[in-house]
Scaffold this active site. Structure first.
Site, PDB file in Angstrom:
ATOM      1  N   SER A  15      28.455  14.898  -6.728  1.00  0.00           N
ATOM      2  CA  SER A  15      27.687  13.846  -6.058  1.00  0.00           C
ATOM      3  C   SER A  15      27.939  12.523  -6.783  1.00  0.00           C
ATOM      4  O   SER A  15      28.362  12.502  -7.941  1.00  0.00           O
ATOM      5  CB  SER A  15      26.196  14.204  -6.114  1.00  0.00           C
ATOM      6  OG  SER A  15      25.411  13.181  -5.521  1.00  0.00           O
ATOM      7  N   ASP A  36      28.850  21.719 -11.848  1.00  0.00           N
ATOM      8  CA  ASP A  36      27.643  21.147 -11.240  1.00  0.00           C
ATOM      9  C   ASP A  36      26.694  22.292 -10.896  1.00  0.00           C
ATOM     10  O   ASP A  36      27.089  23.456 -10.795  1.00  0.00           O
ATOM     11  CB  ASP A  36      28.025  20.375  -9.964  1.00  0.00           C
ATOM     12  CG  ASP A  36      26.992  19.318  -9.568  1.00  0.00           C
ATOM     13  OD1 ASP A  36      27.297  18.112  -9.662  1.00  0.00           O
ATOM     14  OD2 ASP A  36      25.872  19.700  -9.156  1.00  0.00           O
ATOM     15  N   ASP A  60      24.626  24.698 -15.307  1.00  0.00           N
ATOM     16  CA  ASP A  60      23.470  23.884 -15.662  1.00  0.00           C
ATOM     17  C   ASP A  60      23.747  23.399 -17.086  1.00  0.00           C
ATOM     18  O   ASP A  60      23.751  24.209 -18.018  1.00  0.00           O
ATOM     19  CB  ASP A  60      22.189  24.728 -15.595  1.00  0.00           C
ATOM     20  CG  ASP A  60      20.960  23.912 -15.990  1.00  0.00           C
ATOM     21  OD1 ASP A  60      21.113  22.826 -16.614  1.00  0.00           O
ATOM     22  OD2 ASP A  60      19.839  24.363 -15.692  1.00  0.00           O
ATOM     23  N   SER A 155      23.368   3.860 -19.035  1.00  0.00           N
ATOM     24  CA  SER A 155      22.635   3.202 -17.950  1.00  0.00           C
ATOM     25  C   SER A 155      22.134   1.851 -18.440  1.00  0.00           C
ATOM     26  O   SER A 155      21.965   1.652 -19.655  1.00  0.00           O
ATOM     27  CB  SER A 155      21.432   4.075 -17.576  1.00  0.00           C
ATOM     28  OG  SER A 155      20.495   3.342 -16.813  1.00  0.00           O
ATOM     29  N   TYR A 168      14.077   8.632 -20.081  1.00  0.00           N
ATOM     30  CA  TYR A 168      15.403   8.328 -19.531  1.00  0.00           C
ATOM     31  C   TYR A 168      16.133   7.324 -20.424  1.00  0.00           C
ATOM     32  O   TYR A 168      17.304   7.501 -20.767  1.00  0.00           O
ATOM     33  CB  TYR A 168      15.245   7.798 -18.100  1.00  0.00           C
ATOM     34  CG  TYR A 168      16.554   7.578 -17.377  1.00  0.00           C
ATOM     35  CD1 TYR A 168      17.326   8.664 -16.962  1.00  0.00           C
ATOM     36  CD2 TYR A 168      17.023   6.295 -17.102  1.00  0.00           C
ATOM     37  CE1 TYR A 168      18.530   8.467 -16.295  1.00  0.00           C
ATOM     38  CE2 TYR A 168      18.216   6.089 -16.438  1.00  0.00           C
ATOM     39  CZ  TYR A 168      18.967   7.178 -16.034  1.00  0.00           C
ATOM     40  OH  TYR A 168      20.164   6.984 -15.370  1.00  0.00           O
ATOM     41  N   LYS A 172      19.640   7.716 -22.484  1.00  0.00           N
ATOM     42  CA  LYS A 172      20.801   6.865 -22.203  1.00  0.00           C
ATOM     43  C   LYS A 172      21.119   5.952 -23.385  1.00  0.00           C
ATOM     44  O   LYS A 172      22.269   5.600 -23.616  1.00  0.00           O
ATOM     45  CB  LYS A 172      20.555   6.055 -20.930  1.00  0.00           C
ATOM     46  CG  LYS A 172      20.436   6.932 -19.677  1.00  0.00           C
ATOM     47  CD  LYS A 172      21.699   7.747 -19.474  1.00  0.00           C
ATOM     48  CE  LYS A 172      21.666   8.571 -18.207  1.00  0.00           C
ATOM     49  NZ  LYS A 172      22.928   9.309 -17.982  1.00  0.00           N
ATOM     50  N   PHE A 201      23.413   1.919  -8.692  1.00  0.00           N
ATOM     51  CA  PHE A 201      24.565   2.310  -7.872  1.00  0.00           C
ATOM     52  C   PHE A 201      24.093   3.246  -6.770  1.00  0.00           C
ATOM     53  O   PHE A 201      23.158   4.023  -6.974  1.00  0.00           O
ATOM     54  CB  PHE A 201      25.631   3.005  -8.739  1.00  0.00           C
ATOM     55  CG  PHE A 201      26.598   2.032  -9.352  1.00  0.00           C
ATOM     56  CD1 PHE A 201      26.161   1.053 -10.229  1.00  0.00           C
ATOM     57  CD2 PHE A 201      27.953   2.074  -9.036  1.00  0.00           C
ATOM     58  CE1 PHE A 201      27.039   0.124 -10.783  1.00  0.00           C
ATOM     59  CE2 PHE A 201      28.838   1.158  -9.576  1.00  0.00           C
ATOM     60  CZ  PHE A 201      28.389   0.178 -10.451  1.00  0.00           C
TER      61      PHE A 201
HETATM   62  N1  LIG Z   1      23.320   5.782  -9.604  1.00  0.00           N
HETATM   63  C1  LIG Z   1      22.841   4.941 -10.485  1.00  0.00           C
HETATM   64  O1  LIG Z   1      22.293   3.890 -10.128  1.00  0.00           O
HETATM   65  C2  LIG Z   1      22.955   5.223 -11.952  1.00  0.00           C
HETATM   66  C3  LIG Z   1      22.655   4.179 -12.830  1.00  0.00           C
HETATM   67  C4  LIG Z   1      22.756   4.416 -14.202  1.00  0.00           C
HETATM   68  C5  LIG Z   1      23.156   5.648 -14.667  1.00  0.00           C
HETATM   69  N2  LIG Z   1      23.421   6.657 -13.786  1.00  0.00           N
HETATM   70  C6  LIG Z   1      23.836   7.940 -14.344  1.00  0.00           C
HETATM   71  O2  LIG Z   1      25.010   8.361 -13.687  1.00  0.00           O
HETATM   72  C7  LIG Z   1      25.095   9.787 -13.734  1.00  0.00           C
HETATM   73  C8  LIG Z   1      25.404  10.285 -12.324  1.00  0.00           C
HETATM   74  O3  LIG Z   1      24.299   9.973 -11.507  1.00  0.00           O
HETATM   75  P1  LIG Z   1      24.431   9.756  -9.941  1.00  0.00           P
HETATM   76  O4  LIG Z   1      23.749   8.487  -9.647  1.00  0.00           O
HETATM   77  O5  LIG Z   1      25.827   9.979  -9.495  1.00  0.00           O
HETATM   78  O6  LIG Z   1      23.446  10.908  -9.446  1.00  0.00           O
HETATM   79  P2  LIG Z   1      23.618  12.072  -8.367  1.00  0.00           P
HETATM   80  O7  LIG Z   1      22.258  12.687  -8.304  1.00  0.00           O
HETATM   81  O8  LIG Z   1      24.250  11.548  -7.123  1.00  0.00           O
HETATM   82  O9  LIG Z   1      24.636  13.076  -9.070  1.00  0.00           O
HETATM   83  C9  LIG Z   1      24.290  13.809 -10.204  1.00  0.00           C
HETATM   84  C10 LIG Z   1      24.972  15.161 -10.132  1.00  0.00           C
HETATM   85  O10 LIG Z   1      24.611  15.863 -11.323  1.00  0.00           O
HETATM   86  C11 LIG Z   1      24.270  17.180 -10.975  1.00  0.00           C
HETATM   87  N3  LIG Z   1      23.345  17.712 -11.959  1.00  0.00           N
HETATM   88  C12 LIG Z   1      22.029  17.369 -12.147  1.00  0.00           C
HETATM   89  N4  LIG Z   1      21.497  18.110 -13.112  1.00  0.00           N
HETATM   90  C13 LIG Z   1      22.463  18.933 -13.561  1.00  0.00           C
HETATM   91  C14 LIG Z   1      22.510  19.949 -14.539  1.00  0.00           C
HETATM   92  N5  LIG Z   1      21.430  20.284 -15.254  1.00  0.00           N
HETATM   93  N6  LIG Z   1      23.685  20.598 -14.741  1.00  0.00           N
HETATM   94  C15 LIG Z   1      24.770  20.294 -14.011  1.00  0.00           C
HETATM   95  N7  LIG Z   1      24.790  19.357 -13.050  1.00  0.00           N
HETATM   96  C16 LIG Z   1      23.650  18.688 -12.829  1.00  0.00           C
HETATM   97  C17 LIG Z   1      23.645  17.085  -9.595  1.00  0.00           C
HETATM   98  O11 LIG Z   1      23.679  18.338  -8.906  1.00  0.00           O
HETATM   99  C18 LIG Z   1      24.500  16.015  -8.943  1.00  0.00           C
HETATM  100  O12 LIG Z   1      25.616  16.590  -8.282  1.00  0.00           O
HETATM  101  C19 LIG Z   1      23.753  10.269 -14.303  1.00  0.00           C
HETATM  102  O13 LIG Z   1      23.922  10.523 -15.671  1.00  0.00           O
HETATM  103  C20 LIG Z   1      22.854   9.055 -14.126  1.00  0.00           C
HETATM  104  O14 LIG Z   1      21.821   9.033 -15.060  1.00  0.00           O
HETATM  105  C21 LIG Z   1      23.332   6.462 -12.439  1.00  0.00           C
END
Ligand SMILES: NC(=O)c1ccc[n+]([C@@H]2O[C@H](COP(=O)([O-])OP(=O)(O)OC[C@H]3O[C@@H](n4cnc5c(N)ncnc54)[C@H](O)[C@@H]3O)[C@@H](O)[C@H]2O)c1
Length: 263
Positions: A15, A36, A60, A155, A168, A172, A201
């Site tokens: 994702s 994942d 996990d 983040s 969080y 981070k 994002f």
């Molecule tokens: N999207 C944003 O705005 C944003 C901003 C800052 C940081 N982030 C970081 O980016 C990373 C990706 O986030 P995203 O926005 O793509 O989120 P998302 O929810 O779209 O994707 C996260 C993926 O991680 C998987 N996941 C969750 N827990 C898990 C676990 N215990 N073991 C294995 N897989 C697991 C989920 O199934 C999912 O496929 C994260 O670390 C998030 O904190 C995202």
């Protein structure tokens, strides 16, 4: 490092930011080991990319044994394909809002709420790297001495966490601050570490944001006035893979947005 004919291990690959990075690396000729929780998406992505160059392991990251099984599976796959591990992208992560003390009841937050975030975002990242590295250090280096790159995801919350983001932001911030010592520890192997710190994002995670939190961020965007696209994150991740001078650093990708204190 050129990603073609290498294998990249990506957590959270099904994702958002992890998936966009998986697609970009795959388009550049890499094989992808997708790790994942989401096996339904995992199988669909393997069909999309083709099973010769993409494999899924249900993992996990907060459970050591599930990482162990996936790394063993990926190592066996690498042996078959001859495509050495070129890097790890640790993108699995969760966000959940909680204050240490509940403003209405005065009760402390349950410790399991803090453990949940720290165990996935911090411990899960370290555990994945810890278990992948013994395989990476055994690979033959490139002509310029490189064995691979680790890409970690921090983040904006590492720097300007909002109310309710204590756990969080702690997870981070830790990812950001461990980047330099990680790069220093791995320099002797020709392995780099680069952390990317995105703001808002588009992803499944941010689609679940409460309206109030989303609006508070939209109000303080500078330019561009929109959330980032996963492809923009992936394009920076590709630079981190390909540009050898990127090492031991945390790169913000945030359109100059700084998260506000008030929602
Ligand atoms: N999207 C944003 O705005 C944003 C901003 C800052 C940081 N982030 C970081 O980016 C990373 C990706 O986030 P995203 O926005 O793509 O989120 P998302 O929810 O779209 O994707 C996260 C993926 O991680 C998987 N996941 C969750 N827990 C898990 C676990 N215990 N073991 C294995 N897989 C697991 C989920 O199934 C999912 O496929 C994260 O670390 C998030 O904190 C995202």
């Amino acid at each position: 490092m050129k990603p073609a004919n290498r294998t990249f291990i990506i957590s959270g690959a099904c994702s958002g930011l992890g998936l966009a990075t998986a697609r970009a690396l795959h388009a550049a000729g890499a094989s992808i080991a997708l790790l994942d929780l989401n096996h339904v998406a995992g199988e669909a992505i393997v069909s999309e990319l083709g099973k010769d160059t993409a494999r899924f392991w249900e993992v996990d990251v907060s459970e050591t044994e599930s990482i162990t099984a996936a790394i063993a599976g990926a190592a066996a796959w690498v042996k078959e394909t001859g495509r050495a591990i070129g890097g790890v992208v640790a993108a699995a992560g969760v966000g959940s809002a909680a204050k240490l003390v509940d403003g209405r009841t005065g009760e402390p937050v349950g410790i399991e709420a803090l453990d949940f975030v720290l165990n996935i975002n911090l411990r899960g990242t370290l555990d994945l790297l810890r278990q992948a590295l013994p395989h990476m250090i055994k690979t033959t280096p490139t002509a310029d001495g490189e064995r691979g790159v680790l890409i970690l995801v921090s983040s904006s919350a590492a720097f300007d966490g909002q109310p309710g983001q204590v756990a969080y932001a702690a997870s981070k911030g830790a990812i950001a601050s461990l980047t330099l010592p990680l790069a220093r520890d791995l320099a002797r192997y020709g392995i780099r570490a680069v952390t990317i710190a995105p703001s808002l994002f588009e992803s499944a995670m941010t689609a679940r944001l409460p309206e109030k939190a989303r609006k508070s961020l939209e109000r303080v965007m500078e330019f561009p006035v929109r959330p980032g696209k996963p492809e923009e994150f992936a394009s920076l991740a590709m630079q981190a893979v390909e540009n050898q001078m990127l090492n031991g650093t945390v790169i913000r990708i945030d359109g100059a947005m700084r998260m506000p204190s008030k929602m």
